[in-house]
Design a protein around this motif. Structure first.
Motif, short mmCIF file in Angstrom:
data_model
loop_
_atom_site.label_atom_id
_atom_site.label_comp_id
_atom_site.label_asym_id
_atom_site.label_seq_id
_atom_site.Cartn_x
_atom_site.Cartn_y
_atom_site.Cartn_z
N ILE A 9 0.84 -1.21 0.00
CA ILE A 9 0.00 0.00 0.00
C ILE A 9 0.87 1.26 0.00
O ILE A 9 0.69 2.16 -0.83
N LEU A 10 1.80 1.33 0.93
CA LEU A 10 2.64 2.53 1.06
C LEU A 10 3.52 2.73 -0.17
O LEU A 10 3.74 3.86 -0.61
N SER A 11 4.03 1.63 -0.73
CA SER A 11 4.88 1.75 -1.92
C SER A 11 4.09 2.29 -3.11
O SER A 11 4.55 3.22 -3.80
N LEU A 12 2.91 1.73 -3.35
CA LEU A 12 2.11 2.19 -4.49
C LEU A 12 1.67 3.63 -4.32
O LEU A 12 1.73 4.43 -5.27
N GLU A 13 1.25 4.00 -3.11
CA GLU A 13 0.85 5.39 -2.87
C GLU A 13 2.02 6.34 -3.10
O GLU A 13 1.85 7.43 -3.67
N ASN A 63 -5.50 -0.50 -8.18
CA ASN A 63 -6.95 -0.56 -7.99
C ASN A 63 -7.32 -1.48 -6.84
O ASN A 63 -6.89 -2.63 -6.76
N GLY A 64 -8.13 -0.94 -5.92
CA GLY A 64 -8.59 -1.71 -4.79
C GLY A 64 -7.54 -1.91 -3.71
O GLY A 64 -7.77 -2.65 -2.75
N ILE A 65 -6.39 -1.26 -3.85
CA ILE A 65 -5.29 -1.44 -2.90
C ILE A 65 -5.07 -0.19 -2.04
O ILE A 65 -4.94 -0.27 -0.83
N ILE A 66 -5.02 0.97 -2.67
CA ILE A 66 -4.65 2.19 -1.96
C ILE A 66 -5.79 2.69 -1.06
O ILE A 66 -6.95 2.36 -1.27
N ARG A 67 -5.42 3.49 -0.08
CA ARG A 67 -6.38 3.97 0.92
C ARG A 67 -7.23 5.12 0.36
O ARG A 67 -6.73 5.96 -0.41
N SER A 68 -8.49 5.18 0.79
CA SER A 68 -9.39 6.22 0.28
C SER A 68 -8.92 7.61 0.69
O SER A 68 -9.06 8.57 -0.08
N SER A 69 -8.34 7.74 1.89
CA SER A 69 -7.90 9.07 2.36
C SER A 69 -6.79 9.61 1.46
O SER A 69 -6.69 10.83 1.26
N VAL A 70 -5.98 8.73 0.90
CA VAL A 70 -4.89 9.16 0.03
C VAL A 70 -5.42 9.41 -1.38
O VAL A 70 -5.11 10.42 -2.02
N GLU A 104 -5.83 7.15 -13.90
CA GLU A 104 -5.82 7.49 -12.47
C GLU A 104 -7.19 8.00 -12.01
O GLU A 104 -7.58 7.76 -10.87
N SER A 105 -7.88 8.70 -12.89
CA SER A 105 -9.18 9.25 -12.51
C SER A 105 -10.20 8.14 -12.27
O SER A 105 -11.24 8.37 -11.65
N GLU A 106 -9.90 6.93 -12.73
CA GLU A 106 -10.82 5.79 -12.57
C GLU A 106 -10.40 4.85 -11.44
O GLU A 106 -11.04 3.82 -11.21
N LEU A 107 -9.31 5.17 -10.74
CA LEU A 107 -8.87 4.32 -9.64
C LEU A 107 -9.90 4.30 -8.51
O LEU A 107 -10.56 5.31 -8.25
N HIS A 108 -10.00 3.16 -7.83
CA HIS A 108 -10.81 3.11 -6.62
C HIS A 108 -9.98 2.53 -5.49
O HIS A 108 -9.01 1.78 -5.72
N SER A 109 -10.34 2.89 -4.28
CA SER A 109 -9.55 2.49 -3.12
C SER A 109 -9.99 1.13 -2.60
O SER A 109 -10.98 0.56 -3.07
N GLY A 110 -9.24 0.63 -1.62
CA GLY A 110 -9.59 -0.64 -1.01
C GLY A 110 -9.57 -0.53 0.50
O GLY A 110 -9.07 0.44 1.06
#
Length: 304
Positions: A9-13, A63-70, A104-110
């Motif tokens: 998560i932290l690496s991708l963000e 997709n589905g990995i990164i945090r919504s707050s970020v 990127e505009s279509e990414l969703h969080s997990g």
């Protein structure tokens, strides 16, 4: 030591934020050279393309990995990014891959995503690739800075701007190195992080002041005021103690939000040709995203 899930998560963000910043640094360098230095422009183009690839690889795994707050912080892209890329490409004739921005505009969080060993290996390779690219880009930026300071090279970019983007590249590399050592970069060295980003915000204000048309007196005065206020915050951050850290973080957050609002209005004004300046639309959006990143970090620190 962070576990595999947090490592991924932290690496991708980190790459979603910083690889875009690096590719734009390379773009700004390329746009700033004179015809005499076409070989340097070609080298900047190489790094722009390589960091676009790195960003694309990070987007495809997020997709589905990164945090919504970020994802929702506005540090990856803003509502202005795509339009700023189109305008800036038209102004300069230098290509920018807008498909990545659309992806990127279509990414969703997990939330609590499952992370396979394949994903961990993929991210590890991303990190190693980033380390290699950053070492090269840091050397390139240092070469440019040395050329400018020895009066052997002219570019339209300020010497301070080269120092500024050099520091950001070194920070990115240090954070990738931390992640490879399984250090939690979100909670590491709050004081050092505030000092770093306070200086970045101060310098953004100075660059804005220096790139506005001389007739934009009110905006120049506002930018100058922000530069002085962040200089004061740097002094306060240097004197941080356990007892004062929360109040200084709150003060810094409030001031960074104000600066972000100023930058957002500026990005709109530059994109719609209502502000006189020599600021490329993408540069305006770039510094806005960095404010959004810092605000997200400061909000994290407030609740720790």
């Amino acid at each position: 030591m962070i576990n595999d899930q947090r490592y991924v998560i932290l690496s991708l963000e980190l790459h979603l934020f910083f690889s875009r910043i690096m590719k734009e640094h390379s773009f700004f360098l390329e746009a700033g050279f004179t015809p005499k230095d076409s070989s340097l422009a070609n080298e900047a183009e190489y790094y722009k393309n390589e960091f676009e690839k790195l960003l694309s690889y990070a987007v495809s795994a997020s997709n589905g990995i990164i945090r919504s707050s970020v994802l929702n912080s506005g540090e990856f892209i803003t509502d202005f990014t795509l339009g700023a890329e189109i305008k800036t490409q038209n102004f300069t004739g230098i290509d920018l891959n807008q498909n990545i921005t659309k992806m990127e505009s279509e990414l969703h969080s997990g939330s609590n995503p499952k992370v396979s060993s394949n994903r961990v290996n993929y991210v590890s390779k991303l990190n190693v690739n980033a380390q290699r690219l950053l070492e090269g880009l840091i050397n390139f930026k240092q070469k440019i800075l040395n050329g400018i300071l020895s009066c052997n090279l002219f570019t339209v970019n300020y010497p301070l701007l080269i120092e500024h983007i050099l520091r950001e590249a070194k920070l990115y590399l240090s954070l990738v190195n931390d992640l490879e050592n399984r250090v939690d970069i979100d909670t590491k060295d709050i004081r050092g992080t505030e000092l770093f980003w306070d200086q970045i915000m101060m310098e953004h204000s100075q660059f804005i002041r220096g790139l506005l048309d001389p007739t934009e007196e009110d905006l120049i005065d506002t930018a100058d005021e922000f530069a002085h206020e962040f200089k004061d915050l740097i002094e306060e951050a240097q004197a941080i103690t356990d007892a004062t850290i929360n109040s200084i973080t709150t003060e810094t957050l409030d001031k960074t939000i104000q600066l972000k609002n100023f930058k957002q209005a500026g990005t709109e004004g530059i994109s719609s040709c209502k502000i006189r300046s020599i600021i490329l639309p993408l540069l305006a959006d770039h510094v806005l995203r960095e404010s959004n990143h810092y605000i997200r970090l400061l909000e994290t620190y407030k609740y720790m």
